[in-house]
Scaffold this active site. Sequence first.
Site, short mmCIF file in Angstrom:
data_model
loop_
_atom_site.label_atom_id
_atom_site.label_comp_id
_atom_site.label_asym_id
_atom_site.label_seq_id
_atom_site.Cartn_x
_atom_site.Cartn_y
_atom_site.Cartn_z
N VAL A 1 0.84 -1.20 0.00
CA VAL A 1 0.00 0.00 0.00
C VAL A 1 0.88 1.26 0.00
O VAL A 1 0.41 2.35 0.25
CB VAL A 1 -0.94 0.00 1.23
CG1 VAL A 1 -1.97 -1.11 1.11
CG2 VAL A 1 -0.18 -0.14 2.55
N ASP A 2 2.17 1.07 -0.30
CA ASP A 2 3.13 2.17 -0.16
C ASP A 2 3.29 3.05 -1.40
O ASP A 2 3.95 4.09 -1.35
CB ASP A 2 4.50 1.62 0.28
CG ASP A 2 5.05 0.53 -0.66
OD1 ASP A 2 4.81 0.60 -1.88
OD2 ASP A 2 5.74 -0.38 -0.16
N HIS B 1 -4.70 -4.30 -2.10
CA HIS B 1 -4.97 -4.05 -0.68
C HIS B 1 -5.15 -2.56 -0.38
O HIS B 1 -5.04 -2.14 0.77
CB HIS B 1 -3.85 -4.63 0.19
CG HIS B 1 -3.87 -6.13 0.28
ND1 HIS B 1 -2.89 -6.88 0.86
CD2 HIS B 1 -4.79 -7.03 -0.16
CE1 HIS B 1 -3.19 -8.18 0.78
NE2 HIS B 1 -4.34 -8.29 0.15
N CYS C 1 -14.86 8.15 2.67
CA CYS C 1 -15.81 8.53 3.71
C CYS C 1 -16.68 7.33 4.11
O CYS C 1 -17.23 6.65 3.24
CB CYS C 1 -16.69 9.67 3.20
SG CYS C 1 -17.94 10.17 4.40
N CYS D 1 -19.35 15.74 3.28
CA CYS D 1 -20.51 15.53 4.15
C CYS D 1 -20.16 15.51 5.64
O CYS D 1 -21.04 15.24 6.46
CB CYS D 1 -21.22 14.22 3.77
SG CYS D 1 -20.37 12.76 4.39
N CYS E 1 -20.58 8.77 3.05
CA CYS E 1 -21.02 8.96 1.66
C CYS E 1 -20.13 8.21 0.65
O CYS E 1 -20.38 8.28 -0.55
CB CYS E 1 -21.07 10.45 1.31
SG CYS E 1 -19.46 11.23 1.13
N THR F 1 6.99 -11.85 -1.13
CA THR F 1 5.77 -12.14 -0.38
C THR F 1 5.85 -13.54 0.24
O THR F 1 6.36 -14.47 -0.39
CB THR F 1 4.50 -11.96 -1.25
OG1 THR F 1 3.35 -12.39 -0.51
CG2 THR F 1 4.55 -12.72 -2.56
N SER F 2 5.36 -13.64 1.47
CA SER F 2 5.50 -14.90 2.20
C SER F 2 4.51 -15.97 1.73
O SER F 2 4.60 -17.13 2.13
CB SER F 2 5.32 -14.64 3.70
OG SER F 2 4.08 -14.00 3.92
N1 APR Z 1 13.86 -9.15 -0.97
C1 APR Z 1 13.00 -10.17 -1.23
N2 APR Z 1 12.21 -10.72 -0.30
C2 APR Z 1 12.30 -10.23 0.95
C3 APR Z 1 13.18 -9.17 1.31
C4 APR Z 1 13.99 -8.62 0.27
N3 APR Z 1 14.84 -7.64 0.49
N4 APR Z 1 13.03 -8.91 2.63
C5 APR Z 1 12.09 -9.76 3.08
N5 APR Z 1 11.65 -10.56 2.09
C6 APR Z 1 10.60 -11.60 2.10
C7 APR Z 1 10.44 -12.32 3.43
O1 APR Z 1 11.32 -13.44 3.48
C8 APR Z 1 8.98 -12.74 3.37
O2 APR Z 1 8.83 -13.99 2.72
O3 APR Z 1 9.38 -10.93 1.88
C9 APR Z 1 8.32 -11.67 2.47
C10 APR Z 1 7.44 -10.70 3.23
O4 APR Z 1 6.34 -11.41 3.72
P1 APR Z 1 5.22 -10.73 4.62
O5 APR Z 1 5.86 -9.89 5.68
O6 APR Z 1 4.30 -11.79 5.04
O7 APR Z 1 4.49 -9.71 3.62
P2 APR Z 1 3.38 -9.99 2.52
O8 APR Z 1 3.54 -11.35 1.95
O9 APR Z 1 3.41 -8.82 1.60
O10 APR Z 1 2.06 -9.93 3.38
C11 APR Z 1 0.83 -10.02 2.68
O11 APR Z 1 -0.44 -9.62 4.63
O12 APR Z 1 -0.40 -8.48 6.56
C12 APR Z 1 -1.03 -8.56 5.36
O13 APR Z 1 -2.15 -6.97 4.07
C13 APR Z 1 -0.89 -7.29 4.55
O14 APR Z 1 -0.30 -7.03 2.24
C14 APR Z 1 0.03 -7.72 3.43
C15 APR Z 1 -0.24 -9.20 3.32
#
Ligand code: APR
Length: 240
Positions: A99-100, A115, A123, A147, A126, A183-184
């Site tokens: 969301v950055d 997300h 709002c 509003c 409304c 992403t994890s």
């Molecule tokens: N380069 C690549 N991967 C990285 C790095 C990096 N420099 N640093 C960390 N990571 C990996 C971590 O190992 C982990 O697997 O990024 C992943 C981040 O995982 P999360 O913290 O779980 O984030 P994300 O998968 O985006 O979470 C999904 O969960 O909390 C909600 O809405 C929130 O959008 C978010 C969603």
Amino acid sequence: MKTKFRFTKEDKVVVLTGAGISAESGLKTFRDNDGLWESHRVEEVATPQAFQKDPEMVWRFYKQRYFQLEEVKPNPGHFALKKLEDHLGKNFFIITQNVDGLHQKAGNERVLEMHGSLHDCFCTKCSTRFRMKDINLTPDIPLCPECEGSLRPDIVWFGEIPYYMKEIDAILKNINYFLVIGTSGTVQPAASFLYLAKMNRANTIGVNLAEPENMLFINEFHKGRSGELLPELVDLWLAT
Ligand code: APR
């Protein structure tokens, strides 16, 4: 570094990003800090119930995150994805859980923020949407200029339905490559996109610091920091 893939201009390439791609810009990921976000538990700040119970506290948290963005810059990982979009044009999409706004800051235009965005609010009365920069953020709970209803951050909280689900479904039906970066693979529905892409015969590629939960569906995995790996990988993927 090695990759067996080469993208052509005809290839449809979709990237799913998560908090990891912004880690090298100085933003914290979610699941690497004992489940705490800037010392808050997820349920305290990221659910509609939390907002109902204590909107001032939830707003304090999101205002802090919003103001933090002023100092945050895209890193080489983001810029590498900009290069991919420059080459692939309309055959390229970023689906982000972040969301950055850093993909847009890097120059990417074809970005679906599933997300929501820290740069937006809406709002609760409304439903009008606003850019945060156009809102007076001084009150504990900022008010709608139309509003006077209570505004809330335009963030998809746990228990809410992510944005662009129809578009994403259509995009995933017709792709050649699906990349998952930073992403994890633990939060649905985003985690299931990898599986869907694979079912639709896409080649799947992962770039992550640690193996994600849904590693099983990744054809080629690159372990490490996306800001370090992506610039070289993108050059290889685009090499003729
Ligand atoms: N380069 C690549 N991967 C990285 C790095 C990096 N420099 N640093 C960390 N990571 C990996 C971590 O190992 C982990 O697997 O990024 C992943 C981040 O995982 P999360 O913290 O779980 O984030 P994300 O998968 O985006 O979470 C999904 O969960 O909390 C909600 O809405 C929130 O959008 C978010 C969603």
